[in-house]
Scaffold this motif. Structure first.
Motif, PDB file in Angstrom:
ATOM      1  N   THR A 163       0.810  -1.223   0.000  1.00 20.71           N
ATOM      2  CA  THR A 163       0.000   0.000   0.000  1.00 20.71           C
ATOM      3  C   THR A 163       0.843   1.272   0.000  1.00 20.71           C
ATOM      4  N   GLU A 164       2.156   1.151   0.152  1.00 20.32           N
ATOM      5  CA  GLU A 164       3.008   2.342   0.187  1.00 20.32           C
ATOM      6  C   GLU A 164       2.975   3.055  -1.165  1.00 20.32           C
ATOM      7  N   ARG A 165       2.907   4.386  -1.109  1.00 17.38           N
ATOM      8  CA  ARG A 165       2.896   5.184  -2.333  1.00 17.38           C
ATOM      9  C   ARG A 165       4.290   5.360  -2.908  1.00 17.38           C
ATOM     10  N   MET A 166       5.313   5.240  -2.053  1.00 12.60           N
ATOM     11  CA  MET A 166       6.665   5.583  -2.463  1.00 12.60           C
ATOM     12  C   MET A 166       7.538   4.342  -2.634  1.00 12.60           C
ATOM     13  N   MET A 177      14.216   0.013  -5.239  1.00  8.18           N
ATOM     14  CA  MET A 177      14.139  -0.690  -3.963  1.00  8.18           C
ATOM     15  C   MET A 177      12.728  -0.578  -3.418  1.00  8.18           C
ATOM     16  N   CYS A 178      12.265  -1.643  -2.793  1.00  9.79           N
ATOM     17  CA  CYS A 178      10.967  -1.588  -2.136  1.00  9.79           C
ATOM     18  C   CYS A 178      11.065  -0.704  -0.898  1.00  9.79           C
ATOM     19  N   ALA A 179       9.913  -0.335  -0.362  1.00 16.57           N
ATOM     20  CA  ALA A 179       9.886   0.557   0.795  1.00 16.57           C
ATOM     21  C   ALA A 179      10.598  -0.053   1.990  1.00 16.57           C
ATOM     22  N   ASP A 180      10.435  -1.366   2.200  1.00 18.60           N
ATOM     23  CA  ASP A 180      11.059  -2.019   3.356  1.00 18.60           C
ATOM     24  C   ASP A 180      12.581  -1.928   3.300  1.00 18.60           C
ATOM     25  N   CYS A 181      13.161  -2.196   2.131  1.00 19.98           N
ATOM     26  CA  CYS A 181      14.623  -2.157   2.001  1.00 19.98           C
ATOM     27  C   CYS A 181      15.153  -0.733   2.134  1.00 19.98           C
ATOM     28  N   PHE A 182      14.396   0.229   1.632  1.00 22.41           N
ATOM     29  CA  PHE A 182      14.817   1.616   1.769  1.00 22.41           C
ATOM     30  C   PHE A 182      14.792   2.042   3.232  1.00 22.41           C
ATOM     31  N   GLY A 186      18.644   1.416   3.068  1.00 18.42           N
ATOM     32  CA  GLY A 186      19.073   1.549   1.682  1.00 18.42           C
ATOM     33  C   GLY A 186      19.147   3.006   1.252  1.00 18.42           C
ATOM     34  N   GLN A 187      19.993   3.288   0.291  1.00 25.47           N
ATOM     35  CA  GLN A 187      20.152   4.652  -0.204  1.00 25.47           C
ATOM     36  C   GLN A 187      19.575   4.758  -1.609  1.00 25.47           C
ATOM     37  N   GLY A 188      18.774   5.791  -1.815  1.00 29.29           N
ATOM     38  CA  GLY A 188      18.173   5.971  -3.125  1.00 29.29           C
ATOM     39  C   GLY A 188      17.381   7.257  -3.184  1.00 29.29           C
ATOM     40  N   VAL A 189      16.817   7.512  -4.347  1.00 20.50           N
ATOM     41  CA  VAL A 189      15.995   8.698  -4.571  1.00 20.50           C
ATOM     42  C   VAL A 189      14.536   8.285  -4.470  1.00 20.50           C
ATOM     43  N   LEU A 190      13.797   8.919  -3.568  1.00 28.90           N
ATOM     44  CA  LEU A 190      12.390   8.576  -3.397  1.00 28.90           C
ATOM     45  C   LEU A 190      11.559   9.067  -4.576  1.00 28.90           C
ATOM     46  N   LEU A 191      10.639   8.227  -5.027  1.00 27.51           N
ATOM     47  CA  LEU A 191       9.702   8.631  -6.057  1.00 27.51           C
ATOM     48  C   LEU A 191       8.403   7.874  -5.863  1.00 27.51           C
ATOM     49  N   GLU A 192       7.321   8.448  -6.378  1.00 31.88           N
ATOM     50  CA  GLU A 192       6.042   7.775  -6.287  1.00 31.88           C
ATOM     51  C   GLU A 192       6.003   6.616  -7.276  1.00 31.88           C
ATOM     52  N   SER A 211      13.057  15.220 -14.579  1.00 28.09           N
ATOM     53  CA  SER A 211      12.565  13.861 -14.384  1.00 28.09           C
ATOM     54  C   SER A 211      13.588  13.000 -13.651  1.00 28.09           C
ATOM     55  N   THR A 212      13.105  11.867 -13.100  1.00 31.01           N
ATOM     56  CA  THR A 212      13.995  10.867 -12.521  1.00 31.01           C
ATOM     57  C   THR A 212      14.983  10.358 -13.564  1.00 31.01           C
ATOM     58  N   LEU A 213      14.576  10.370 -14.819  1.00 33.10           N
ATOM     59  CA  LEU A 213      15.476   9.955 -15.894  1.00 33.10           C
ATOM     60  C   LEU A 213      16.745  10.806 -15.918  1.00 33.10           C
ATOM     61  N   ASP A 214      16.604  12.096 -15.642  1.00 36.19           N
ATOM     62  CA  ASP A 214      17.770  12.986 -15.633  1.00 36.19           C
ATOM     63  C   ASP A 214      18.775  12.543 -14.567  1.00 36.19           C
ATOM     64  N   THR A 215      18.250  12.228 -13.381  1.00 35.82           N
ATOM     65  CA  THR A 215      19.108  11.778 -12.280  1.00 35.82           C
ATOM     66  C   THR A 215      19.857  10.514 -12.664  1.00 35.82           C
TER      67      THR A 215
END
Length: 236
Positions: A163-166, A177-182, A186-192, A211-215
Motif C-alpha cells: 500500500t506504500e505510495r513511495m 528498492m521496495c519501501a522495506d529495504c529503503f 538503503g540509499q536511493g531517490v524517493l519517487l512515487e 525527471s527521474t530519468l535525468d538523475t
C-alpha cells in the motif's frame, strides 16, 4: 575507408583544422581530423556541420585518421532552426560522447540515433518535452543502462506490491528498492510508484521538467550534463 556517420562534436585543433567526432554506421564512435575545414574556401565545412548525416572517407594520419572527403545526406534543418530542439538533441550527443567507446559498432544505437533525429526534425514545439522523455528511456535501453524495475534490487520482491505510495530508485545499484529495504537503510531517490513508468517511457502523465530519468543519466555519466540545464531554460 568509407562509411556513413552523424557528426556529434567538433573541436578546434588549430586555426584551420578541427577534430570531428562522429558516430558511424560501421565503426561506432570515431574521431578524425578535418584539414582546412575552417578556411573560407573550404568545401567540406558545410558538409561537416554538427548533426549532419554524412558519407565520408578517411585516410591514415600520424595521430588520427584524416577526412579526405565528406558528402552530406541530411542536414536536419528543423532541429538547427529551433533552439529547444537543438538543445534536446545535444543531450543525446553529449551523453554519447562521454560514455561511448571508440570503434565499437552498434547497429541498434545507429538506428536509435537516426530515428531520434528524424523524430525531433518533425515534432511540433509542444511535443518536444514528451518526445525527449520517450527517447531518454529508449536511449537507456539501447545503451544497456535501463534500471531494474521488475523487482527490488536488494530483496527481489515486487516493488509495486503493498500500500506504500513511495519506492526508491538506487542509481548505485541500478534499479528500484521496495519501501522495506529503503527504510532498512538503503540509499536511493524517493519517487512515487506512478513515476516509475517514466523510467521505461510508458508514462501517460504529462511530461515534466527535471525527471527521474535525468538523475539516472547523470549518475551513469558521472557528472552534471550541461545541456539538461540549458534545455529547461529554453523549453516551454
Amino acid at each position: 575507408m568509407r562509411t556513413k556517420a552523424i557528426v556529434i562534436k567538433k573541436q578546434q585543433a588549430n586555426e584551420y583544422d578541427q577534430i570531428v567526432t562522429l558516430y558511424s554506421e560501421d565503426y561506432g564512435t570515431m574521431r578524425a581530423m578535418a584539414r582546412g575545414v575552417c578556411k573560407p574556401t573550404s568545401v567540406q565545412s558545410m558538409h561537416l556541420e554538427l548533426l549532419n548525416t554524412v558519407e565520408f572517407e578517411v585516410i591514415h594520419g600520424k595521430s588520427m585518421p584524416i577526412i579526405s572527403s565528406a558528402v552530406m545526406s541530411h542536414q536536419h534543418l528543423n532541429i538547427k532552426e529551433s533552439l529547444p530542439k537543438l538543445v534536446a538533441v545535444q543531450f543525446f550527443t553529449e551523453v554519447l560522447d562521454k560514455i561511448a567507446f571508440e570503434n565499437e559498432k552498434d547497429a541498434h544505437l545507429w538506428e536509435f540515433l537516426n530515428t531520434m533525429l528524424v523524430d525531433f526534425d518533425d515534432v511540433s514545439s509542444d511535443g518536444i518535452l514528451p518526445l525527449f522523455r520517450k527517447h531518454q528511456a529508449g536511449f537507456l535501453k539501447v545503451l544497456g543502462y535501463a534500471p531494474q524495475i521488475e523487482r527490488c534490487v536488494v530483496c527481489s520482491t515486487d516493488p509495486m506490491v503493498g500500500t506504500e505510495r513511495m519506492i526508491a530508485l538506487s542509481t548505485e545499484l541500478g534499479g528500484v528498492m521496495c519501501a522495506d529495504c529503503f527504510l532498512a537503510g538503503g540509499q536511493g531517490v524517493l519517487l512515487e510508484k506512478n513515476d516509475l513508468n517514466s523510467l521505461i517511457g510508458t508514462s501517460l502523465a504529462p511530461a515534466t521538467k527535471h525527471s527521474t530519468l535525468d538523475t539516472f543519466f547523470e549518475y551513469t555519466v558521472g557528472r552534471k550534463i550541461s545541456s539538461l540545464g540549458f534545455l529547461y531554460q529554453v523549453i516551454k
